[in-house]
Scaffold this active site. Structure first.
Site, mmCIF file in Angstrom:
data_model
loop_
_atom_site.group_PDB
_atom_site.id
_atom_site.type_symbol
_atom_site.label_atom_id
_atom_site.label_comp_id
_atom_site.label_asym_id
_atom_site.label_seq_id
_atom_site.Cartn_x
_atom_site.Cartn_y
_atom_site.Cartn_z
ATOM 1 N N PRO A 287 0.820 -1.207 0.000
ATOM 2 C CG PRO A 287 -0.022 -1.049 2.170
ATOM 3 C CD PRO A 287 0.855 -1.886 1.297
ATOM 4 N N GLY A 288 0.331 2.319 -0.568
ATOM 5 C CA GLY A 288 1.008 3.617 -0.549
ATOM 6 C C GLY A 288 0.122 4.632 0.147
ATOM 7 N NE ARG A 325 -4.772 12.077 -5.362
ATOM 8 C CZ ARG A 325 -6.014 11.907 -4.980
ATOM 9 N NH1 ARG A 325 -6.587 12.795 -4.188
ATOM 10 N NH2 ARG A 325 -6.705 10.866 -5.366
ATOM 11 C CB CYS A 356 -2.116 30.849 -15.270
ATOM 12 S SG CYS A 356 -1.427 32.260 -14.430
ATOM 13 C CD GLU A 357 -3.896 24.758 -16.532
ATOM 14 O OE1 GLU A 357 -4.952 24.181 -16.857
ATOM 15 O OE2 GLU A 357 -2.796 24.512 -17.004
ATOM 16 C CE1 TYR A 385 0.634 7.605 -5.713
ATOM 17 C CE2 TYR A 385 -1.225 7.331 -4.240
ATOM 18 C CZ TYR A 385 -0.199 6.789 -4.973
ATOM 19 O OH TYR A 385 0.008 5.429 -4.957
HETATM 20 N N1 LLP Z 1 1.456 -1.177 -6.300
HETATM 21 C C1 LLP Z 1 1.414 -0.823 -7.583
HETATM 22 C C2 LLP Z 1 1.903 -1.747 -8.583
HETATM 23 C C3 LLP Z 1 0.891 0.419 -7.952
HETATM 24 O O1 LLP Z 1 0.844 0.764 -9.232
HETATM 25 C C4 LLP Z 1 0.405 1.295 -6.951
HETATM 26 C C5 LLP Z 1 -0.151 2.603 -7.308
HETATM 27 C C6 LLP Z 1 0.475 0.895 -5.614
HETATM 28 C C7 LLP Z 1 1.001 -0.355 -5.315
HETATM 29 C C8 LLP Z 1 0.007 1.753 -4.483
HETATM 30 O O2 LLP Z 1 -1.356 2.052 -4.553
HETATM 31 P P1 LLP Z 1 -2.061 2.842 -3.350
HETATM 32 O O3 LLP Z 1 -2.013 1.935 -2.147
HETATM 33 O O4 LLP Z 1 -1.267 4.074 -3.116
HETATM 34 O O5 LLP Z 1 -3.415 3.119 -3.815
HETATM 35 N N2 LLP Z 1 -1.802 9.317 -8.523
HETATM 36 C C9 LLP Z 1 -3.020 8.603 -8.200
HETATM 37 C C10 LLP Z 1 -2.754 7.221 -7.678
HETATM 38 C C11 LLP Z 1 -1.947 6.363 -8.636
HETATM 39 C C12 LLP Z 1 -1.618 5.008 -8.094
HETATM 40 C C13 LLP Z 1 -0.655 4.311 -8.970
HETATM 41 N N3 LLP Z 1 -0.251 3.019 -8.507
HETATM 42 C C14 LLP Z 1 -3.810 9.431 -7.193
HETATM 43 O O6 LLP Z 1 -3.357 10.495 -6.808
HETATM 44 O O7 LLP Z 1 -4.902 9.050 -6.793
#
Ligand code: LLP
Length: 433
Positions: A287-288, A325, A356-357, A385
């Site tokens: 998870p991120g 986002r 400027c958007e 993010y």
């Molecule tokens: N593993 C893989 C292979 C991934 O591609 C991602 C996220 C994660 C783990 C982590 O996912 P998370 O737990 O953070 O949901 N920029 C977008 C989110 C893009 C996620 C890309 N991949 C946003 O701001 O919502």
């Protein structure tokens, strides 16, 4: 309650003004200037502990942090100290976690178009696993590993064919996704690895179904599909692959209408499927967002306002360059005024960014106390993010980031300066005055 079900960091307190990690946010805004990213260490560590204890019941779970959500040296230090490995997707992320002293055997290198330079760096720094995305990469990786006389452990990235309800741009598990092997291509790549790619050591499979996911059924389905696929490959090729990486994606609560499942319910939905399965594969999760999002807030100062008959805009001193986002995904956030606003009336405003958007709106129609120039506004849940997707659009300096804990604040990313903005520019001799 689970940390990912809170909008605010766990240490948030309202006294005369707003505090996080024991630090007065108004004073932080004065000391470090704005926009300012603030990360609450206690919230971050608490969510790490929650993940570890939620997955404790299953013997073989390995936790990784998807560093694309927020990758700085200090954040990598904290995650490493909590025993997490790292899901990385670029030379930059690999280098950052390496320089931060992370255990490189717990690093996974993932991505759909890893360059030769990146693969070489990852091999030189001994990353623990590659998640191989496609035929081209498998061949290139084998060639480079052979040149370096290395044997490289890999997972195969697969698309399990799962549609989950999230924003189209952050879905990845559906069968027409740009990521990974379609299930129908797996046998071909396994054959190539077994017959030709002798420097590749296949360990298992990897999938990620999307991000900001609230439906646990999607995870149960994913894990079942991956287990079935692993068994099928093992039977067909007489192998003993036993690693499953199920990706990340668990959602967080940006606004009151978001109801993400808790981390322990997320773990249970995965355990239930794993417990039904005879073999006990090693399971990685990565998870991120749900690890770092709630720990982070962004502070902005109020500037100009524009009052129309049916709308009032209040402009902040940041916006889509530090948080793209809302303009990219129509993402919604919750805000609070940091300083004391006792006695002010409540009104509906739109918090606009300064870029400027027209699409640079931070929050549409939110009820807040009347705002005046130099008030400080805190936007919650900006740990994931935001900095990692920040840009220098309009030649803006990227903000600083501070880590707060026990009433102490430490700079973990310095604010960019005007000099930083032109540091990589070059004027060719023929254009010089
Ligand atoms: N593993 C893989 C292979 C991934 O591609 C991602 C996220 C994660 C783990 C982590 O996912 P998370 O737990 O953070 O949901 N920029 C977008 C989110 C893009 C996620 C890309 N991949 C946003 O701001 O919502």
């Amino acid at each position: 309650m689970s940390v990912n079900q809170f909008i605010k960091p766990v240490t948030t307190e309202r006294k005369d003004c707003l505090y996080i990690g024991g630090c007065n946010l108004y004073e932080l805004a004065q000391k470090y200037s704005t926009p300012l990213y603030v990360i609450d260490e206690e919230t971050l560590r608490r969510v790490c502990h929650e993940y570890k204890s939620a997955f404790n019941d299953y013997p073989n779970v390995k936790m990784m942090y998807a560093s694309k959500a927020l990758c700085t040296s200090a954040i990598a230090r904290i995650l490493d100290s909590e025993g997490f490995g790292f899901d990385t997707v670029s030379a930059g992320e690999i280098y950052t976690v390496y320089k931060a002293g992370a255990d490189m055997s717990k690093v996974l290198f993932n991505g759909n178009n890893k360059t030769q330079r990146e693969i070489e760096l990852a091999l030189d720094l001994n990353v623990g696993r590659f998640s191989v995305d496609n035929f081209y990469e498998a061949e290139l990786l084998n060639k480079l590993a052979l040149q370096k006389e290395k044997n490289v452990k890999i997972l195969l990235r697969v698309t399990p064919g799962i549609e989950c309800h999230t924003h189209d741009y952050i879905k990845t598990g559906q069968s027409d996704s740009k990521f990974g092997f379609d299930i129908s291509q797996i046998d071909k790549i396994v054959e190539l690895i077994l017959d030709k790619y002798k420097n590749i050591d296949l360990k298992g499979i990897h999938a990620h179904i999307g991000s900001q996911i609230f439906e646990l059924q999607s995870y149960s389905d994913e894990v079942q599909i991956l287990i079935d696929e692993l068994n099928r490959i093992n039977n067909k090729f007489s192998l003993n692959l036993n690693e499953l990486n199920i990706g990340g994606g668990l959602g967080v609560k940006y606004t009151n209408s978001d109801q993400p499942p808790s981390i322990s319910d997320f773990a249970k939905s995965i355990h239930t499927v794993l417990n039904r399965c005879k073999s006990k594969p090693v399971v990685y999760i990565e998870p991120g967002r749900s690890i770092i999002s709630t720990a982070g807030v962004t502070l902005y100062k109020v500037g100009s306002s524009k009052i129309l008959p049916n709308k009032k805009y209040v402009a902040l001193d940041g916006g889509m360059a530090d948080n793209p986002r809302p303009s990219m995904y129509q993402a919604e956030y919750t805000a609070e005024v940091v300083n004391n606003t006792n006695g002010r009336s409540i009104e509906k405003v739109t918090l606009a960014g300064r870029f400027c958007e027209s699409g640079d709106i931070i929050i549409n129609d939110i009820e807040l106390p009347e705002l005046y120039p130099n008030d400080v506004v805190c936007i919650y849940n900006t740990g994931a993010y935001n900095y990692s997707m920040a840009s220098n659009y309009n030649k803006a300096e990227r903000p600083a980031m501070v880590l707060v804990n026990n009433s102490q604040s430490d700079m973990i990313v310095y604010r960019e300066s005007l000099e930083d903005l032109i540091a990589k520019d070059n004027i060719p001799d023929r254009l010089r005055k």
